[in-house]
Each structure stands twice: as structure tokens, then as C-alpha cells.
Design a protein around this motif. Sequence first.
Motif, PDB file in Angstrom:
ATOM      1  N   GLU A 613       0.953  -1.101  -0.045  1.00 18.95           N
ATOM      2  CA  GLU A 613      -0.117  -0.031  -0.116  1.00 18.95           C
ATOM      3  C   GLU A 613       1.065   1.191  -0.061  1.00 18.95           C
ATOM      4  OE1 GLU A 613      -3.425  -1.258   3.275  1.00 18.95           O
ATOM      5  OE2 GLU A 613      -1.345  -1.610   3.705  1.00 18.95           O
ATOM      6  N   LYS A 614       0.332   2.123  -0.728  1.00 16.38           N
ATOM      7  CA  LYS A 614       1.123   3.490  -0.939  1.00 16.38           C
ATOM      8  C   LYS A 614       0.440   4.561  -0.440  1.00 16.38           C
ATOM      9  CE  LYS A 614       3.998   2.384  -4.931  1.00 16.38           C
ATOM     10  NZ  LYS A 614       4.456   3.042  -6.252  1.00 16.38           N
ATOM     11  N   ASP A 615      -0.656   4.965  -0.597  1.00 16.41           N
ATOM     12  CA  ASP A 615      -1.556   5.978  -0.208  1.00 16.41           C
ATOM     13  C   ASP A 615      -2.027   5.807   1.405  1.00 16.41           C
ATOM     14  OD1 ASP A 615      -1.276   6.927  -2.492  1.00 16.41           O
ATOM     15  OD2 ASP A 615      -2.990   6.122  -3.386  1.00 16.41           O
ATOM     16  N   TYR A 616      -1.812   6.892   1.997  1.00 14.61           N
ATOM     17  CA  TYR A 616      -2.367   7.126   3.327  1.00 14.61           C
ATOM     18  C   TYR A 616      -1.863   6.218   4.285  1.00 14.61           C
ATOM     19  CZ  TYR A 616      -5.586   9.936   1.044  1.00 14.61           C
ATOM     20  OH  TYR A 616      -5.845  10.781  -0.482  1.00 14.61           O
ATOM     21  N   LYS A 617      -0.378   5.750   4.118  1.00 13.92           N
ATOM     22  CA  LYS A 617       0.377   4.925   5.129  1.00 13.92           C
ATOM     23  C   LYS A 617       1.806   5.839   5.366  1.00 13.92           C
ATOM     24  CE  LYS A 617      -2.516   1.389   4.930  1.00 13.92           C
ATOM     25  NZ  LYS A 617      -3.322   1.057   6.267  1.00 13.92           N
ATOM     26  N   ALA A 618       2.440   5.192   6.540  1.00 14.04           N
ATOM     27  CA  ALA A 618       3.544   6.004   6.939  1.00 14.04           C
ATOM     28  C   ALA A 618       4.671   5.533   5.907  1.00 14.04           C
ATOM     29  CB  ALA A 618       3.701   5.670   8.224  1.00 14.04           C
ATOM     30  N   ARG A 619       4.905   6.140   4.885  1.00 15.64           N
ATOM     31  CA  ARG A 619       6.138   5.761   3.987  1.00 15.64           C
ATOM     32  C   ARG A 619       6.246   6.784   3.063  1.00 15.64           C
ATOM     33  NH1 ARG A 619       5.059   1.847  -0.825  1.00 15.64           N
ATOM     34  NH2 ARG A 619       6.665   3.284  -1.632  1.00 15.64           N
ATOM     35  N   TYR A 620       7.531   6.739   2.587  1.00 11.21           N
ATOM     36  CA  TYR A 620       7.881   7.851   1.291  1.00 11.21           C
ATOM     37  C   TYR A 620       7.319   7.309   0.254  1.00 11.21           C
ATOM     38  CZ  TYR A 620      11.222   9.380   4.812  1.00 11.21           C
ATOM     39  OH  TYR A 620      11.933   9.817   6.242  1.00 11.21           O
ATOM     40  N   ARG A 621       7.211   8.292  -0.695  1.00  9.90           N
ATOM     41  CA  ARG A 621       6.513   7.830  -2.124  1.00  9.90           C
ATOM     42  C   ARG A 621       7.593   7.014  -2.691  1.00  9.90           C
ATOM     43  NH1 ARG A 621       6.327  11.757  -5.696  1.00  9.90           N
ATOM     44  NH2 ARG A 621       4.460  10.877  -6.738  1.00  9.90           N
ATOM     45  N   GLU A 622       8.798   7.194  -2.844  1.00  3.13           N
ATOM     46  CA  GLU A 622       9.808   6.607  -3.667  1.00  3.13           C
ATOM     47  C   GLU A 622      10.093   5.314  -3.230  1.00  3.13           C
ATOM     48  OE1 GLU A 622      10.514  11.085  -3.597  1.00  3.13           O
ATOM     49  OE2 GLU A 622      10.266   9.405  -2.258  1.00  3.13           O
TER      50      GLU A 622
END
Length: 754
Positions: A613-622
Motif C-alpha cells: 500500500e502506498k496511499d495514506y500510510k506511513a511511508r515515502y513515495r519513492e
Amino acid sequence: MHSGGHTRRMLLKGVSAGALLSALSPAAARIRMTGSARIEALIAGMSLAEKAGQLSIYSDPVRAYGAVVNPGVVTQGLTEIKARIARGEMVGLFNGVGVALGRALQKVAVEQSRTGIPLIFAADVIHGCRTIFPIPLGEAASFDLDLAERTARAAALEASALGVHWTFAPMVDVARDERWGRVAEGAGEDPWLGEMFARARVRGFQGTDLRDPTRVLACPKHFAAYGAVQGGMEYNTADISDTTLWQVHLPPFKAAFGAGALSTMASFNDIAGVPSTANHHLLTEILRDEWGFKGVVVSDYTSEQEVVAHGYAADERDAVVKSLTAGCDISMQSGLYYKHLPELVQSGQVPIAVVDRAVRRVLEVKQALGLFENPYRSLDPARQVNDIRRPETVALAREAGRKSVVLLRNEGNLLPLAKTATIALIGPAISDRADLPGPWAVFPDVASHVTIEEGFRAAMGSHGALHVARGCDYEAPIEGGIASAVAAAMACDVVVLVAGESAGMSGEAQARVDIGIPPAQLALAEAIAATGKPLVVVLRHGRALALTGAVRNAPAILASWFLGSETGHALADLVFGDAAPQGRLPVSFPQSSGQEPFYYNHRSTGRPQTSDEKDYKARYREVTNAPLYPFGHGLTYAAVVYGETMAKGPLVRDGRMIVWATVANTGNRPCHEVAQLYLHARVASVTQPVRVLRGIRHLDLAPGQVVTVSFDVTEADLAYVHQDLRSFADPGLFDVWIAPSAQGGTSATFAMTD
């Protein structure tokens, strides 16, 4: 002249201790008094200037090694320094070695100064003295506590043979941001591992009796939370919660003091706005009142002066008042205590009791070292010859070097290499003897160091062929360098590319915004990879690196840190398979520099990334939140398979529980595996890390061998710091892993009950 009867008569007549000290020669006073009586007599008879002198240490201006590692060292002549010692202006000197002059200076102190108090000689013996061992971070990669104790013992033997009584080591700061250059000096990102190495190194330096002239006083540093400086910037502020301070940064110090360390060094940073050197809560309320520490606190290099620049003190005099009354006993290098304390006491701004308390601590440490009875301890000319670079010490440096190397990747079992191969050895470090010691090696015997080229040639003998090419400098191209390196690669079966940092890119004052390989070396790596030749990358570095391009994609990668005197032999032992890789990462390798600070034992957020998962999670885009290589990672030359973790619960408070798993060598070579125990509290009153390390086991496995490895788990392993700063475990559910790294293994679940 001053008989024992005369002394007793003076005491019976009520003569003061100060008068008694004046009546006796310094030598007679030392002979006739012992223990606290001697110390109290000395304090009673000292002038304010002499007391201030016992609270002031300076870089040795005569045997001047200090300029190598410290800024602004003032050079003074021998005549001047002897005069200052005779006047009692200093407690001792640091970063100077050599027995003959050390004895001469000590003779001035004990025979010409009014008090006869011996000097203490100190030095930054961080990872060896003449014989250099791997940097502490590299040695921590061995996960081998016995090894750390033995190298500290060997370093103490050499340092004391050169006249050193006190080492400003070990560095026990927990470091979670690889941009910070001083990551190189510690044991990495994990507090538990930091505790273990702190104890081992203190035991190695000090032994069981500090009076032993082959031992040195340890000085755990930097107290405290220096590893938490913001942005990994050297000398920066640390703004952390109390729970983080107590759960992450203080435990290695407490472990070191529990092992007997009688000194510590205040850190440059402030914590929540209060500089450590003048932090009464830190240096008195925690260190002395709560922990019962009986030793001395020394400032870091001019850090008591720097509380003015911090904006915490109005001027130098105010800095002295705040630092000394906070609990910093010794001023390093600035001379502020000697300059200002007499007048500050006379004006009533510093109580004489505060000065006497600090002097008493200093004299008690000198007494613990046996300096009053034997002021010339560790100043033996015979030892300066016999105890330097002993064969067993050199052999230990080689052992430590090979045990510190981490095999990060080995696609297609490219390693180990055959000694009959034709090998291209490429990179700026391959023949650079001067760079071998790495950062913070003050006294190395560089001429005796074994380069990587020398180590490879010695291992290969006449069996194969070695072609060498520098290719580039550490941070800049060289004319024709890449072309010559490509030509060497094309003429060979396999390429060993040595890439990474120079010694000057790690250590103090070497914070980096980009922890990648320098561009000149990356360009060299790309050119070598384009030849299509099998590529082994050997990293030299003082921190975790963010690998990119051809270096990241090389089929075989070794993290070798800075290995010290026996670098060439240690690397050759592993590359050619004469030894099995043992190392495990004490720091996480990120995918990108921008992930820093990056560490495995982080707390879980309310929106953790549990999949792609990428959106609305604690992480960077890249990038994902996964490391490139996790804490604890390290391969062997054989395949190792872990069975399921099993737990026999529940755990009853004050009891113990066994967890176990099978570990199998399914390969055809013997290997050395390091099994690791990790725990996680499902629910807590203060959110807890996703995993914490709580145990290690070293396993030597023959091909096909299967063993069951077990760990005891107790309530202490589950304890954490609560909001009231008490440490204890809550009942509930816990996860446990026996794993090859902080990301491996299968978990079991158990409960702890009251």
C-alpha cells in the motif's frame, strides 16, 4: 628527619591535616598515609590554584599527537609544560605517549610540585593503540562479546606500555542516524547490543584490578544521548522524550558503570535545551544520586566553554559555575577551571565544598589506579619494547578483522574465489597503507599495516594472477584511471572492486547528507560492471551506506568497515574461503539516504505499511519502509534454514520460559551462524518497538548439521520504560522470533501473567 613518631606527635597535638602535609615531604606523606586519610590530608593542604589544577586536563603539547584528532591544540615547549606541572596546574595530559618523557614529566609532578600528586596520562585509544583493530562499529558486526573484551584487553596492554593510564573509550552512544560520522565509534543502533559491548569493552580495558599496570581506566562516552543529535549533524542538539532517553540512550552507560567504569565524558549536545556538560539533572540526579556513580566526569574537548555558545551561560565564569556545580569534575583543554575557579570560590559564587568534592573524586580515581603507591606505573621502558605489537596481538587483529566482515550478498555462490583465478583488484584503497587504520586511530604503526593488495598476494602465492588498478581517488577521478581499471578487468576472470569511504569521511565532524558511494567511485563501478565480468564489491566504510547502481547490483557484496592493521590478511581469509563469514549488521542499510534516521526497532504508527500500500500510510513515495539490508543480516558460504520458533508458555512474573527453534546447515560447507532472539509486546502503556533484540547465540555448523537453539526469556527481557520512568513488564501477549536478522524468522506467541 620526619620520623613516624614525629608525625604521630603532631597529630596528637592537634596539628591540622594541612599543616601535616606541609611538614612532610610529598614522598613521606604518600608513604605514611593511605586511603581516605591521604586524600583528605591532601585536600586540606592544597591551595585553590592546586585544586583547580587537579580539575584541569590538557592535550599533551610535547608528545603532540592531539593535533591529529583535535582542533586548536596549542603547542607549548617542554620547559613551559614542566613549569606548569611543578606549579600544580594540571591533573594530567592526554593524547601523548612515550615512556621516557612520561617518566620525566611524572618525576616533576611527584618530586617538584608542592603536593606531590602524580599526573594521570590519558589517550583516545578507540580501537587499538599501535596495533589497530576494526573500528568499534565493525567489531560490533562480529556480534562477539568475547572478541570485544579481548581486543580491549590487547589495546590496554599496548596503551599502558606506552604510558597511558586512562582511555577515553568505549563510545557507547546508540546511533540511529547513519549521517552522523561518529556512528563508527559505537556499537550501532540497538540498545541491548550496546549494553553487551559496553560491558565487554570496560572489562577488557579495566580487568578486575585497576592497579594492574597493564590495565587502563575506561571512560564510557558521551554522556548522554549524543547519538540522538538531530539530522545526524555533529555537535547538534538532541531533543528527545524522557522515555526514549531512558529506554534507548542510557542503558549502555548504566551497563558500563555496572561493569566498573570509574569515569565518563560529558557529551557536546544539549538535551531538551540543557547542555550535557552543565546538566545537573543528568550528571548529578541521574548519574550520582540514582545510579550511585562514584567516579569522575570529564568534559569533552572544551565542552564546558561551549555552554556559552549554546546560550546557556553568560560568559566563561558563568560556564565554570554551571558546569562544576552540575557535576562535571574535570575541564578538558579550555583551562577555564584553572583560570576562574580560585576567584569564583573567593567571591562565594562556587562553594569550596563543591570544589573539594570534585577534587576528592579525582584523587580517589588516581588512588584506584595505584598512582600514589606507584606513580611510575605503566611507565616501564622494558614494556614499551616487549608489549607493543606482540605476535598474539597481531593475530588477534587479523581474527577480529575477518569476524567483523558481513557478507551482504552472494548470488550464484560467486564467493569464495579460487586462489588459482586471475583477479582484477580495483579501487582507491587497495594499496593505501595510510588509510588502513580508519577514523580515530591516534597512534597507529602504519608501516606494519597489511594492505588489501598485500593480503591478496600473500594468499594467492604463485597459484593465480593479480592485476591491480586504482581507478579513481576516493572522491575524485584520476586521469586515465577508469581506462586502466577496465583494461585490468578485461584481462581477468573476476573483479574485486573495493569501494566506499576514506578514513577521513567517517568519524568526528564527518556528518554526511548523502551516505552513498562518492560519484567518482560510482562511475568506476559502472564502467567495471559494463565489462560483464563477475563482480565482487568490498565496501570500506564507517557507517551503513545507501548503495546504488552497479555497487548495489553486484552479485557479491562484503561490508568490511575499516578493519585496521591486518586488513589485507583478514579480507583475503574470507574472499578465498579460508574462514567462514561471521559478521552481522549492527546497523540497518537503508534503500536511500533520505530514509535516515532509519533503524529496525522503531515504534509502530497508527498507519503502518503492512503490504505494498502506498496511499495514506506511513511511508515515502519513492521507497518502501523495508531496509536494503536489515539489522542482524549476514550470510554464510552455506545455506542456513531456520525452523519455526516454539515457545513453552505462559511466562509467570519472576519466572522464566524457554523458546527454541531448529537451525540447519543445508549447504556443503561449514558455516558460522548467529541466531538472534527478538521480542515484541502486543499492547503496552507506552507504544513499543516492532521488535527488540534480547539474545544471540553463535553456532558452528558442519554441512548437513541440524541443531536446536534455545533461549531463556524472563520478565526483564520484556520490561520497558513507563511514563513515570520506572522499568517493568506488563502482563499480556508477546511475539517472539528466533531469526537470522531483525526481519527473518517465524514468530510464536506467548502470554506473561502475574
